[in-house]
Write a protein that holds these residues in place. Structure first.
Motif, PDB file in Angstrom:
ATOM      1  N   LEU A 186       2.393   1.649  -3.456  1.00 14.85           N
ATOM      2  CA  LEU A 186       1.410   2.133  -4.429  1.00 14.85           C
ATOM      3  C   LEU A 186       1.197   3.638  -4.297  1.00 14.85           C
ATOM      4  O   LEU A 186       1.254   4.382  -5.286  1.00 14.85           O
ATOM      5  CB  LEU A 186       0.082   1.398  -4.231  1.00 14.85           C
ATOM      6  N   LEU A 187       0.945   4.091  -3.071  1.00 11.19           N
ATOM      7  CA  LEU A 187       0.576   5.491  -2.882  1.00 11.19           C
ATOM      8  C   LEU A 187       1.769   6.440  -2.954  1.00 11.19           C
ATOM      9  O   LEU A 187       1.670   7.529  -3.527  1.00 11.19           O
ATOM     10  CB  LEU A 187      -0.155   5.660  -1.548  1.00 11.19           C
ATOM     11  N   VAL A 188       2.899   6.039  -2.387  1.00 11.91           N
ATOM     12  CA  VAL A 188       4.059   6.938  -2.337  1.00 11.91           C
ATOM     13  C   VAL A 188       4.905   6.826  -3.604  1.00 11.91           C
ATOM     14  O   VAL A 188       5.231   7.834  -4.233  1.00 11.91           O
ATOM     15  CB  VAL A 188       4.911   6.653  -1.077  1.00 11.91           C
ATOM     16  N   ARG A 197       1.884   6.604  -6.959  1.00 13.76           N
ATOM     17  CA  ARG A 197       0.909   7.689  -7.107  1.00 13.76           C
ATOM     18  C   ARG A 197       1.437   9.051  -6.667  1.00 13.76           C
ATOM     19  O   ARG A 197       0.754  10.059  -6.787  1.00 13.76           O
ATOM     20  CB  ARG A 197      -0.376   7.361  -6.327  1.00 13.76           C
ATOM     21  N   TRP A 218       2.304  10.277  -3.629  1.00 13.28           N
ATOM     22  CA  TRP A 218       2.036  10.869  -2.322  1.00 13.28           C
ATOM     23  C   TRP A 218       3.365  11.123  -1.607  1.00 13.28           C
ATOM     24  O   TRP A 218       4.350  10.403  -1.807  1.00 13.28           O
ATOM     25  CB  TRP A 218       1.226   9.899  -1.458  1.00 13.28           C
ATOM     26  N   TRP A 262      -2.960   9.812   6.160  1.00 11.52           N
ATOM     27  CA  TRP A 262      -4.025   8.929   5.694  1.00 11.52           C
ATOM     28  C   TRP A 262      -4.091   7.654   6.536  1.00 11.52           C
ATOM     29  O   TRP A 262      -5.172   7.229   6.964  1.00 11.52           O
ATOM     30  CB  TRP A 262      -3.786   8.563   4.223  1.00 11.52           C
ATOM     31  N   ASP A 264       1.846  12.628   3.618  1.00  8.40           N
ATOM     32  CA  ASP A 264       0.488  12.333   3.133  1.00  8.40           C
ATOM     33  C   ASP A 264       0.076  10.933   3.555  1.00  8.40           C
ATOM     34  O   ASP A 264      -1.041  10.705   4.034  1.00  8.40           O
ATOM     35  CB  ASP A 264       0.422  12.418   1.605  1.00  8.40           C
ATOM     36  N   TRP A 265       0.985   9.968   3.340  1.00  7.72           N
ATOM     37  CA  TRP A 265       0.661   8.583   3.684  1.00  7.72           C
ATOM     38  C   TRP A 265       0.459   8.432   5.182  1.00  7.72           C
ATOM     39  O   TRP A 265      -0.476   7.742   5.613  1.00  7.72           O
ATOM     40  CB  TRP A 265       1.781   7.641   3.215  1.00  7.72           C
ATOM     41  N   CYS A 321       0.841  -1.199   0.000  1.00  5.81           N
ATOM     42  CA  CYS A 321       0.000   0.000   0.000  1.00  5.81           C
ATOM     43  C   CYS A 321       0.882   1.258   0.000  1.00  5.81           C
ATOM     44  O   CYS A 321       0.632   2.213  -0.742  1.00  5.81           O
ATOM     45  CB  CYS A 321      -0.922  -0.026   1.215  1.00  5.81           C
ATOM     46  N   TYR A 322       1.922   1.246   0.828  1.00  3.99           N
ATOM     47  CA  TYR A 322       2.856   2.374   0.867  1.00  3.99           C
ATOM     48  C   TYR A 322       3.509   2.558  -0.507  1.00  3.99           C
ATOM     49  O   TYR A 322       3.614   3.685  -1.021  1.00  3.99           O
ATOM     50  CB  TYR A 322       3.919   2.115   1.931  1.00  3.99           C
TER      51      TYR A 322
END
Length: 204
Positions: free
Chosen positions: A177-179, A182, A184, A192, A188-189, A174-175
Motif C-alpha cells: 500500500l505505502l510503497v 502511495r 513511499w 516509519w 521511508d517505509w 502494508c508495504y
C-alpha cells in the motif's frame, strides 16, 4: 566438471528460468490467467518439462514464493539466515531496526508475488491455504523476535501481543500500500515501520 555435475547445473538453470518466467506471468496476468503452457513458452521449454519438474501450477507458485522470500534457492530457513542471528543478538532498538531492514529486503522481492497469492486466495482454496501458511510462517519468525526483545527490554505488551503487533506493522499488504500504491520509498517505509514498532513495543 563431471557429467552428473553438468547435468545438475543444467537442470538448476532450467528450473530457475521456469521460475523467472512464472514470476513474470503471474505478476503481469494473475494466477488464474497464467497456464503451465504459457510459463513453458515464456521459459522456452516443453510443457512436459514444466509438469515433470513441478507437477502443478500451485507447486510452481509455492516454490517461487519460497525462493522470493529467501532470495535464493538454498534450503535454509529464515530463522537460520545470518541476518536474523545478527538481529536477534542486537540491543532492543537495533534489533527492531535490523528486523525492519531485513523485512524490507524480503518485501522488495516478494510483495508482487504475495499480491498474486493474496488475490488468488479469494477464489482458489488451494492458494488460500498457501496464503494462510505464509502468514503462519511470518508469525512464527516474529514470535521468536518478540521473545528475544522481551528478554532484553521491558515491553508495553506481552510477547504474544508484541508478535502480533509486528505481524500487522510489517505485513506485506502494508508495504504494498505505502510503497507501491502511495509512492513511499523503501527508506521511508523502513523509517516509519521502525519508529512505529519502537514506540508501540518498548517502554520509554
Amino acid at each position: 566438471m563431471a557429467k552428473n555435475g553438468v547435468r545438475a547445473a543444467k537442470a538448476a538453470a532450467t528450473r530457475a528460468r521456469m521460475l523467472a518466467a512464472a514470476r513474470s506471468l503471474f505478476v503481469a496476468r494473475g494466477y488464474t490467467a497464467t497456464t503451465m503452457r504459457s510459463i513453458a513458452d515464456e521459459a522456452g521449454v516443453a510443457v512436459q518439462t514444466m509438469y515433470f519438474t513441478f507437477a502443478t501450477k500451485r507447486a510452481v507458485l509455492s516454490e517461487l514464493l519460497d525462493a522470493e522470500v529467501a532470495g535464493d534457492t538454498a534450503p535454509v530457513a529464515t530463522l537460520e539466515r545470518p541476518w536474523v542471528a545478527e538481529a536477534l543478538a542486537a540491543p532492543p532498538t537495533e534489533l527492531i531496526e535490523l528486523l525492519v531492514t531485513g523485512t524490507a529486503r524480503i518485501h522488495a522481492r516478494v510483495v508482487p508475488v504475495l499480491e498474486v497469492v493474496r488475490s488468488a486466495a479469494a477464489v482458489d482454496p488451494d492458494i488460500a491455504g498457501l496464503w494462510r501458511t505464509n502468514i503462519a510462517q511470518r508469525h512464527t519468525v516474529l514470535t521468536v523476535f518478540a521473545g528475544a526483545l522481551a528478554a532484553k527490554a521491558a515491553l508495553r505488551a506481552n510477547p504474544a501481543r508484541a508478535a502480533e503487533t509486528m505481524l500487522a506493522t510489517l505485513a506485506p499488504e502494508c508495504y504494498h500500500l505505502l510503497v507501491h500504491e502511495r509512492g513511499w520509498s523503501r527508506d521511508d517505509w523502513e523509517r516509519w515501520a521502525a519508529d512505529s514498532l519502537v514506540r508501540q513495543l518498548l517502554v520509554d
